[in-house]
Motif scaffolding. Sequence first.
Motif, PDB file in Angstrom:
ATOM      1  N   ALA A   1      43.985  50.682  40.292  1.00  0.00           N
ATOM      2  CA  ALA A   1      42.843  51.134  41.219  1.00  0.00           C
ATOM      3  C   ALA A   1      43.141  51.964  42.130  1.00  0.00           C
ATOM      4  N   THR A   2      42.538  53.041  42.462  1.00  0.00           N
ATOM      5  CA  THR A   2      42.966  53.996  43.627  1.00  0.00           C
ATOM      6  C   THR A   2      42.642  53.575  44.940  1.00  0.00           C
ATOM      7  N   PRO A   3      41.566  53.063  45.254  1.00  0.00           N
ATOM      8  CA  PRO A   3      41.323  52.622  46.491  1.00  0.00           C
ATOM      9  C   PRO A   3      42.274  51.567  47.100  1.00  0.00           C
ATOM     10  N   GLY A   4      42.645  51.664  48.130  1.00  0.00           N
ATOM     11  CA  GLY A   4      43.813  50.860  48.918  1.00  0.00           C
ATOM     12  C   GLY A   4      44.472  51.487  49.642  1.00  0.00           C
ATOM     13  N   HIS A   5      44.256  52.456  50.475  1.00  0.00           N
ATOM     14  CA  HIS A   5      45.000  53.152  51.270  1.00  0.00           C
ATOM     15  C   HIS A   5      45.731  52.147  52.591  1.00  0.00           C
ATOM     16  N   THR A   6      44.783  51.279  52.923  1.00  0.00           N
ATOM     17  CA  THR A   6      45.358  50.265  53.916  1.00  0.00           C
ATOM     18  C   THR A   6      44.911  48.657  53.589  1.00  0.00           C
ATOM     19  N   PRO A   7      45.288  47.752  54.295  1.00  0.00           N
ATOM     20  CA  PRO A   7      45.060  46.492  54.064  1.00  0.00           C
ATOM     21  C   PRO A   7      43.231  46.338  54.059  1.00  0.00           C
ATOM     22  N   GLU A   8      42.673  47.080  55.127  1.00  0.00           N
ATOM     23  CA  GLU A   8      41.345  46.847  55.392  1.00  0.00           C
ATOM     24  C   GLU A   8      40.650  47.409  53.929  1.00  0.00           C
ATOM     25  N   VAL A   9      40.933  48.450  53.532  1.00  0.00           N
ATOM     26  CA  VAL A   9      40.246  48.720  52.365  1.00  0.00           C
ATOM     27  C   VAL A   9      40.459  47.952  51.064  1.00  0.00           C
ATOM     28  N   LEU A  10      41.601  47.487  51.109  1.00  0.00           N
ATOM     29  CA  LEU A  10      41.847  46.171  49.933  1.00  0.00           C
ATOM     30  C   LEU A  10      41.023  44.825  50.125  1.00  0.00           C
ATOM     31  N   GLN A  11      40.446  44.776  51.335  1.00  0.00           N
ATOM     32  CA  GLN A  11      39.862  43.481  51.923  1.00  0.00           C
ATOM     33  C   GLN A  11      38.227  43.884  51.532  1.00  0.00           C
ATOM     34  N   HIS A  12      37.762  45.244  51.271  1.00  0.00           N
ATOM     35  CA  HIS A  12      36.429  45.294  50.804  1.00  0.00           C
ATOM     36  C   HIS A  12      36.054  44.482  49.627  1.00  0.00           C
ATOM     37  N   PRO A  13      35.152  43.690  49.586  1.00  0.00           N
ATOM     38  CA  PRO A  13      34.857  42.753  48.560  1.00  0.00           C
ATOM     39  C   PRO A  13      34.938  43.333  47.187  1.00  0.00           C
ATOM     40  N   SER A  14      34.732  44.359  46.817  1.00  0.00           N
ATOM     41  CA  SER A  14      34.613  45.052  45.485  1.00  0.00           C
ATOM     42  C   SER A  14      36.004  45.483  45.310  1.00  0.00           C
ATOM     43  N   VAL A  15      36.698  46.191  46.182  1.00  0.00           N
ATOM     44  CA  VAL A  15      37.845  46.395  45.736  1.00  0.00           C
ATOM     45  C   VAL A  15      38.749  45.195  45.775  1.00  0.00           C
ATOM     46  N   ARG A  16      38.751  44.199  46.437  1.00  0.00           N
ATOM     47  CA  ARG A  16      39.600  42.971  46.270  1.00  0.00           C
ATOM     48  C   ARG A  16      39.248  42.326  44.986  1.00  0.00           C
ATOM     49  N   ALA A  17      37.981  42.323  44.725  1.00  0.00           N
ATOM     50  CA  ALA A  17      37.558  41.726  43.134  1.00  0.00           C
ATOM     51  C   ALA A  17      38.212  42.372  42.245  1.00  0.00           C
ATOM     52  N   ILE A  18      38.036  43.930  42.222  1.00  0.00           N
ATOM     53  CA  ILE A  18      38.697  44.709  41.059  1.00  0.00           C
ATOM     54  C   ILE A  18      40.170  44.275  41.091  1.00  0.00           C
ATOM     55  N   VAL A  19      41.068  44.218  42.092  1.00  0.00           N
ATOM     56  CA  VAL A  19      42.490  43.889  42.054  1.00  0.00           C
ATOM     57  C   VAL A  19      42.557  42.485  41.823  1.00  0.00           C
ATOM     58  N   GLU A  20      42.073  41.500  42.207  1.00  0.00           N
ATOM     59  CA  GLU A  20      42.187  40.289  41.698  1.00  0.00           C
ATOM     60  C   GLU A  20      42.052  40.018  40.248  1.00  0.00           C
ATOM     61  N   ARG A  21      40.760  40.492  39.748  1.00  0.00           N
ATOM     62  CA  ARG A  21      40.148  40.358  38.364  1.00  0.00           C
ATOM     63  C   ARG A  21      41.216  41.095  37.319  1.00  0.00           C
ATOM     64  N   GLY A  22      41.819  42.366  38.081  1.00  0.00           N
ATOM     65  CA  GLY A  22      42.727  43.117  37.130  1.00  0.00           C
ATOM     66  C   GLY A  22      44.051  42.181  36.881  1.00  0.00           C
ATOM     67  N   MET A  23      44.530  41.753  38.075  1.00  0.00           N
ATOM     68  CA  MET A  23      45.672  40.973  37.715  1.00  0.00           C
ATOM     69  C   MET A  23      45.615  39.732  36.896  1.00  0.00           C
ATOM     70  N   LEU A  24      44.348  38.926  36.504  1.00  0.00           N
ATOM     71  CA  LEU A  24      44.133  37.982  35.704  1.00  0.00           C
ATOM     72  C   LEU A  24      44.113  38.583  34.343  1.00  0.00           C
ATOM     73  N   TRP A  25      43.329  39.701  34.294  1.00  0.00           N
ATOM     74  CA  TRP A  25      43.143  40.296  32.889  1.00  0.00           C
ATOM     75  C   TRP A  25      44.364  40.986  32.435  1.00  0.00           C
ATOM     76  N   ALA A  26      45.242  41.570  33.271  1.00  0.00           N
ATOM     77  CA  ALA A  26      46.515  42.067  32.804  1.00  0.00           C
ATOM     78  C   ALA A  26      47.635  41.131  32.420  1.00  0.00           C
ATOM     79  N   ALA A  27      47.662  39.897  33.164  1.00  0.00           N
ATOM     80  CA  ALA A  27      48.670  39.006  32.808  1.00  0.00           C
ATOM     81  C   ALA A  27      48.830  38.465  31.535  1.00  0.00           C
ATOM     82  N   ARG A  28      50.101  38.408  31.054  1.00  0.00           N
ATOM     83  CA  ARG A  28      50.122  37.819  29.750  1.00  0.00           C
ATOM     84  C   ARG A  28      49.726  36.438  29.518  1.00  0.00           C
ATOM     85  N   ALA A  29      49.018  36.308  28.372  1.00  0.00           N
ATOM     86  CA  ALA A  29      48.151  34.970  28.319  1.00  0.00           C
ATOM     87  C   ALA A  29      49.202  33.831  28.105  1.00  0.00           C
TER      88      ALA A  29
END
Length: 230
Positions: free
Chosen positions: A202-230
Amino acid sequence: MRRALVVRGGWDGHQPVAATELFLPFLRAQGFEVAVHETNEVYADAEVMSATDLVVQSVTMSSIGHDELWGLRGAVEAGTGLVGWHGGIADSYRNSSDYLQLVGGQFATHPGKEPSLRVGDETDNYLPYTVEITDLGREHPITAGLDDFELESEQYWVLHDDLVDVLATTTHPTQPYHPWHRPLTSPAVWTRHWGKGRVVVATPGHTPEVLQHPSVRAIVERGMLWAARA
């Protein structure tokens, strides 16, 4: 219990400690045992990497040694997920073309404001821009249900290859003070299959404040669950 490895460091301007700390409670709540490392030396530890289900990396620039690089590549190929944001994954290890091949895209620049508006700090590169969800993104578990959203931050211009699956894009407009002559659309969120592993950038995320944007945070968190070995 699945194991997550958080690797952070590099350029301090992206606040790798504060940024990664945002996601540690989420990972633990999802049942991960979390280990945090302040250098990438752990990538060379074959025993640790073979037992790791997810790597979350926030290391801007810096460098990577041969054993560390091939430890990371080998783990992803064997099924370990790799997730990151902004420069912590898309501008890591400029000394390594093999790392670039693994993640599939590399930060090139972040166009700045009109020159007369620049004040000499990082805000010179903060522009209002739109992250647009692609047709694929509207169906993908990481971005399904999310609408296009606006940010005012660094807008990454990324060089990439055709093996990335682009879930969201952003378009750089033409400006009289920039040398390019037509708008350029760049991937803003993508996934990549590498061997048995999955990569999410995910290219957004320059600061912790950007990472706390609801859509950015959702993308990162969902991405972790999708990428992790099942």
